[in-house]
Design an enzyme around this catalytic site. Structure first.
Site, PDB file in Angstrom:
ATOM      1  N   TYR A  75       0.836  -1.205   0.000  1.00  0.00           N
ATOM      2  CA  TYR A  75       0.000   0.000   0.000  1.00  0.00           C
ATOM      3  C   TYR A  75       0.870   1.255   0.000  1.00  0.00           C
ATOM      4  O   TYR A  75       0.642   2.187  -0.764  1.00  0.00           O
ATOM      5  CB  TYR A  75      -0.920   0.005   1.227  1.00  0.00           C
ATOM      6  CG  TYR A  75      -1.957   1.100   1.177  1.00  0.00           C
ATOM      7  CD1 TYR A  75      -3.225   0.843   0.672  1.00  0.00           C
ATOM      8  CD2 TYR A  75      -1.663   2.393   1.603  1.00  0.00           C
ATOM      9  CE1 TYR A  75      -4.183   1.841   0.597  1.00  0.00           C
ATOM     10  CE2 TYR A  75      -2.605   3.400   1.525  1.00  0.00           C
ATOM     11  CZ  TYR A  75      -3.867   3.126   1.029  1.00  0.00           C
ATOM     12  OH  TYR A  75      -4.802   4.120   0.953  1.00  0.00           O
ATOM     13  N   PHE A 127      -7.246  19.558 -25.022  1.00  0.00           N
ATOM     14  CA  PHE A 127      -7.972  18.332 -25.376  1.00  0.00           C
ATOM     15  C   PHE A 127      -9.347  18.416 -24.711  1.00  0.00           C
ATOM     16  O   PHE A 127      -9.526  19.164 -23.756  1.00  0.00           O
ATOM     17  CB  PHE A 127      -7.196  17.093 -24.919  1.00  0.00           C
ATOM     18  CG  PHE A 127      -7.919  15.834 -25.279  1.00  0.00           C
ATOM     19  CD1 PHE A 127      -8.137  15.498 -26.612  1.00  0.00           C
ATOM     20  CD2 PHE A 127      -8.423  14.989 -24.293  1.00  0.00           C
ATOM     21  CE1 PHE A 127      -8.840  14.352 -26.949  1.00  0.00           C
ATOM     22  CE2 PHE A 127      -9.127  13.843 -24.633  1.00  0.00           C
ATOM     23  CZ  PHE A 127      -9.340  13.520 -25.956  1.00  0.00           C
ATOM     24  N   ASP A 128     -10.325  17.642 -25.191  1.00  0.00           N
ATOM     25  CA  ASP A 128     -11.704  17.837 -24.695  1.00  0.00           C
ATOM     26  C   ASP A 128     -11.859  17.587 -23.195  1.00  0.00           C
ATOM     27  O   ASP A 128     -12.581  18.311 -22.520  1.00  0.00           O
ATOM     28  CB  ASP A 128     -12.733  17.057 -25.533  1.00  0.00           C
ATOM     29  CG  ASP A 128     -12.486  15.569 -25.601  1.00  0.00           C
ATOM     30  OD1 ASP A 128     -11.424  15.136 -25.133  1.00  0.00           O
ATOM     31  OD2 ASP A 128     -13.350  14.843 -26.115  1.00  0.00           O
ATOM     32  N   ASP A 218       0.959  19.123 -21.515  1.00  0.00           N
ATOM     33  CA  ASP A 218       0.149  17.912 -21.610  1.00  0.00           C
ATOM     34  C   ASP A 218       0.934  16.998 -22.542  1.00  0.00           C
ATOM     35  O   ASP A 218       0.985  17.227 -23.749  1.00  0.00           O
ATOM     36  CB  ASP A 218      -1.227  18.276 -22.176  1.00  0.00           C
ATOM     37  CG  ASP A 218      -2.084  17.039 -22.444  1.00  0.00           C
ATOM     38  OD1 ASP A 218      -1.530  15.928 -22.530  1.00  0.00           O
ATOM     39  OD2 ASP A 218      -3.311  17.198 -22.574  1.00  0.00           O
ATOM     40  N   ALA A 220       0.816  13.669 -23.334  1.00  0.00           N
ATOM     41  CA  ALA A 220       0.294  12.355 -23.737  1.00  0.00           C
ATOM     42  C   ALA A 220       1.122  11.753 -24.883  1.00  0.00           C
ATOM     43  O   ALA A 220       1.378  10.559 -24.912  1.00  0.00           O
ATOM     44  CB  ALA A 220      -1.164  12.482 -24.148  1.00  0.00           C
ATOM     45  N   LYS A 261      -0.970   6.648 -23.862  1.00  0.00           N
ATOM     46  CA  LYS A 261      -0.482   6.890 -25.218  1.00  0.00           C
ATOM     47  C   LYS A 261       1.022   6.573 -25.242  1.00  0.00           C
ATOM     48  O   LYS A 261       1.409   5.432 -25.361  1.00  0.00           O
ATOM     49  CB  LYS A 261      -0.741   8.353 -25.627  1.00  0.00           C
ATOM     50  CG  LYS A 261      -2.195   8.658 -25.939  1.00  0.00           C
ATOM     51  CD  LYS A 261      -3.006   8.970 -24.733  1.00  0.00           C
ATOM     52  CE  LYS A 261      -4.344   9.564 -25.049  1.00  0.00           C
ATOM     53  NZ  LYS A 261      -5.184   9.699 -23.863  1.00  0.00           N
ATOM     54  N   HIS A 451     -20.114  13.599 -27.056  1.00  0.00           N
ATOM     55  CA  HIS A 451     -19.856  12.568 -28.062  1.00  0.00           C
ATOM     56  C   HIS A 451     -19.810  11.160 -27.492  1.00  0.00           C
ATOM     57  O   HIS A 451     -20.083  10.202 -28.195  1.00  0.00           O
ATOM     58  CB  HIS A 451     -18.555  12.875 -28.816  1.00  0.00           C
ATOM     59  CG  HIS A 451     -17.360  13.005 -27.927  1.00  0.00           C
ATOM     60  ND1 HIS A 451     -17.187  14.060 -27.070  1.00  0.00           N
ATOM     61  CD2 HIS A 451     -16.293  12.194 -27.751  1.00  0.00           C
ATOM     62  CE1 HIS A 451     -16.045  13.902 -26.417  1.00  0.00           C
ATOM     63  NE2 HIS A 451     -15.489  12.785 -26.808  1.00  0.00           N
TER      64      HIS A 451
HETATM   65  N1  F0G Z   1      -4.673  15.020 -23.119  1.00  0.00           N
HETATM   66  C1  F0G Z   1      -4.647  14.602 -24.392  1.00  0.00           C
HETATM   67  C2  F0G Z   1      -3.840  15.351 -25.406  1.00  0.00           C
HETATM   68  C3  F0G Z   1      -5.373  13.475 -24.766  1.00  0.00           C
HETATM   69  O1  F0G Z   1      -5.362  13.081 -26.021  1.00  0.00           O
HETATM   70  C4  F0G Z   1      -6.117  12.775 -23.773  1.00  0.00           C
HETATM   71  C5  F0G Z   1      -6.898  11.607 -24.106  1.00  0.00           C
HETATM   72  C6  F0G Z   1      -6.109  13.252 -22.461  1.00  0.00           C
HETATM   73  C7  F0G Z   1      -5.363  14.377 -22.172  1.00  0.00           C
HETATM   74  C8  F0G Z   1      -6.894  12.587 -21.356  1.00  0.00           C
HETATM   75  O2  F0G Z   1      -6.303  11.408 -20.995  1.00  0.00           O
HETATM   76  O3  F0G Z   1      -7.933   9.607 -21.562  1.00  0.00           O
HETATM   77  O4  F0G Z   1      -6.027   9.190 -20.021  1.00  0.00           O
HETATM   78  O5  F0G Z   1      -7.923  10.583 -19.297  1.00  0.00           O
HETATM   79  N2  F0G Z   1      -7.148  11.252 -25.280  1.00  0.00           N
HETATM   80  C9  F0G Z   1      -7.842  10.062 -25.713  1.00  0.00           C
HETATM   81  C10 F0G Z   1      -8.022  10.126 -27.197  1.00  0.00           C
HETATM   82  C11 F0G Z   1      -9.098   9.749 -24.967  1.00  0.00           C
HETATM   83  O6  F0G Z   1      -8.738   9.267 -27.741  1.00  0.00           O
HETATM   84  O7  F0G Z   1      -7.434  10.980 -27.863  1.00  0.00           O
HETATM   85  P1  F0G Z   1      -7.095  10.132 -20.444  1.00  0.00           P
END
Ligand code: F0G
Length: 461
Positions: A75, A127-128, A218, A220, A261, A451
């Protein structure tokens, strides 16, 4: 070795296989209807080639599976945490590392601690989920991409860049005290998976420093971005990609990562920061909502695989294959007469549905129409990045998004060249009768991140 030849060679061989889901066109028509024409509601075993996302869908290496067996599930103070912490610190140079279960958990924690009413977060493009988390924390999210980012048919090497003049003007207008951070998204997922140049990062960092605003990355897809810099930016061709990545991180004071990613794992993420005050408050939130700081929302084994993935993703043979295989899909689609965002991105090809289906206006969701046709015709799953994702209803009036794209995201180390050849063949067939495709309408739209769960229906012919 592989770059000297024309054929793209996958730099791995396959040890474990999974069968693909075969269905008939009649079955897929029924599946689409049952899913209310939202491909997120389709069971994955009814999908033949799944290009919905590159997130958490990659194949792990034998070494990552071996690392899984080394997971320490204590833990507190698990050995696996220190392996993970060292990997992130060595890569980023940031002092404090907080594991989280995925990227949006890092966003929620950081925005919860730093945002609030009257604040605005500026970005090359949120990102969304990032935007949704900024807004859920009471602040506004504003995108300042370079103008060429929105000219989809014109290629340019670094369309992920931020418009630095617009940034300076916005800081002047809003006041630095009202801007908790500048987020640079590498690569820019919302506008084509396009990279950010080192030059732009350096300039954004300079402006931010002058005004005392932190820059948060960010990351990813940091490795894909770093390799684009190596391939395209003067002065970087002979630098090892790991060094380029280190330089990227040096221009900011922290980062959020969805490790699903470019850490080549199926789940995971982290927040890495230098700021003592922020990290203290983030750690409190982490314990409240994710878990104790040495595991976050993850198992020890996840941390091991993630640490190993951060190493593997910087292998230049892998990155050569990665970027060239995505470009290969782009070349094929272009040859089939399908308009795409130029140039190809790092993790995906984005089809410009507005130009591909000019007879379907934005309010009739041309991107969704194409996504449904890809599934109906061939069991290919893609995602719309357009008016379903970003359109808004204000005072009962529908405001479309500025783009209508369909993203074909390529999972890492999963599909081979023949899978991609087949996707191109399907597109060539759809292109021949594109004029017969019908628009779509929203039957039920949830308030946030519509979406994922919206219900849709075809427009009558
Ligand atoms: N930032 C970027 C640039 C992303 O593409 C994503 C996720 C996130 C943050 C959020 O990360 O999914 O681990 O919570 N992108 C995925 C996509 C969902 O399909 O592009 P997460």
């Amino acid at each position: 070795m592989p770059e000297a030849w024309k054929t793209i060679v996958e730099p791995f061989r396959i040890k474990t296989v999974e069968p693909l889901g075969f269905t008939t066109e009649a079955q897929r028509e029924q599946i689409l209807r049952d899913a209310d024409y939202n491909v997120f509601a389709i069971p994955a075993d009814k999908v033949f080639i799944d290009l919905l996302t590159d997130s958490g869908t990659g194949a792990m290496s034998a070494e990552q599976w071996a690392a899984i067996m080394r997971g320490d599930e204590s833990y507190a103070g698990a050995r696996s945490f220190f392996v993970f912490e060292k990997a992130v610190r060595d890569l980023t140079g940031y002092r404090h590392v907080l594991p989280v279960h995925q990227g949006r958990a890092a966003e929620r924690i950081l925005m919860g601690v730093t945002c609030g009413r009257g604040k605005t977060v500026l970005s090359n493009s949120h990102f969304d989920t990032t935007r949704a988390n900024v807004e859920a924390a009471g602040a506004a999210a504003l995108d300042l991409p370079v103008p060429e980012a929105l000219r989809f048919d014109v290629p340019a090497p670094f369309k992920g860049d931020m418009d630095v003049r617009a940034l300076e003007a916005k800081i002047g207008e809003l006041g630095a005290a009202n801007i908790p951070m500048i987020i640079m998204t590498l690569t820019n997922n919302s506008l084509g998976g396009q990279p950010v140049s080192m030059r732009n990062l350096r300039e954004v960092a300079r402006v931010a420093r002058e005004h005392g605003i932190p820059v948060i990355l960010d990351v990813a897809r940091f490795a894909e971005n770093a390799f684009f810099i190596k391939l395209r930016e003067p002065g970087y061709a002979t630098r090892p990609v790991r060094e380029i990545a280190r330089e990227i991180f040096s221009h900011a004071s922290g980062c959020m990562m969805s490790s699903k990613k470019d850490a080549l794992v199926n789940i995971g993420g982290f927040l890495a920061l230098n700021d003592e005050e922020w990290v203290g408050r983030c750690r409190e939130m982490l314990i409240l909502t994710e878990g104790f700081p040495t595991y976050g929302g993850l198992a020890g084994r996840d941390l091991e695989a993630l640490a190993r993935g951060l190493e593997e993703v910087l292998d230049e043979n892998y990155l050569t294959y990665r970027l060239r295989s995505v470009a290969y899909l782009g070349d094929g689609l272009r040859r089939a007469g399908v308009p795409i965002v130029e140039p190809p991105g790092g993790h995906a090809i984005y089809v410009d549905a507005k130009r591909f289906l000019p007879h379907i206006p934005p309010e009739k969701l041309p991107g969704v129409a194409l996504v449904c046709e890809l599934y109906r015709r061939a069991g290919i799953r893609a995602v719309e990045i357009g008016s379903l994702m970003f359109g808004r209803v204000e005072d009962g009036v529908f405001k479309p998004a500025s783009m209508e794209l369909v993203r074909l995201a390529i999972p890492r180390r999963v599909y081979t060249q023949s899978h991609i050849d087949w996707v191109v063949e399907v597109f060539a067939d759809i292109a021949k009768r594109a004029v017969s495709l019908r628009g779509m309408r929203v039957v039920q739209r949830p308030r946030r991140l519509a979406h994922f769960t919206a219900k849709l229906a075809p427009e009558p012919s």
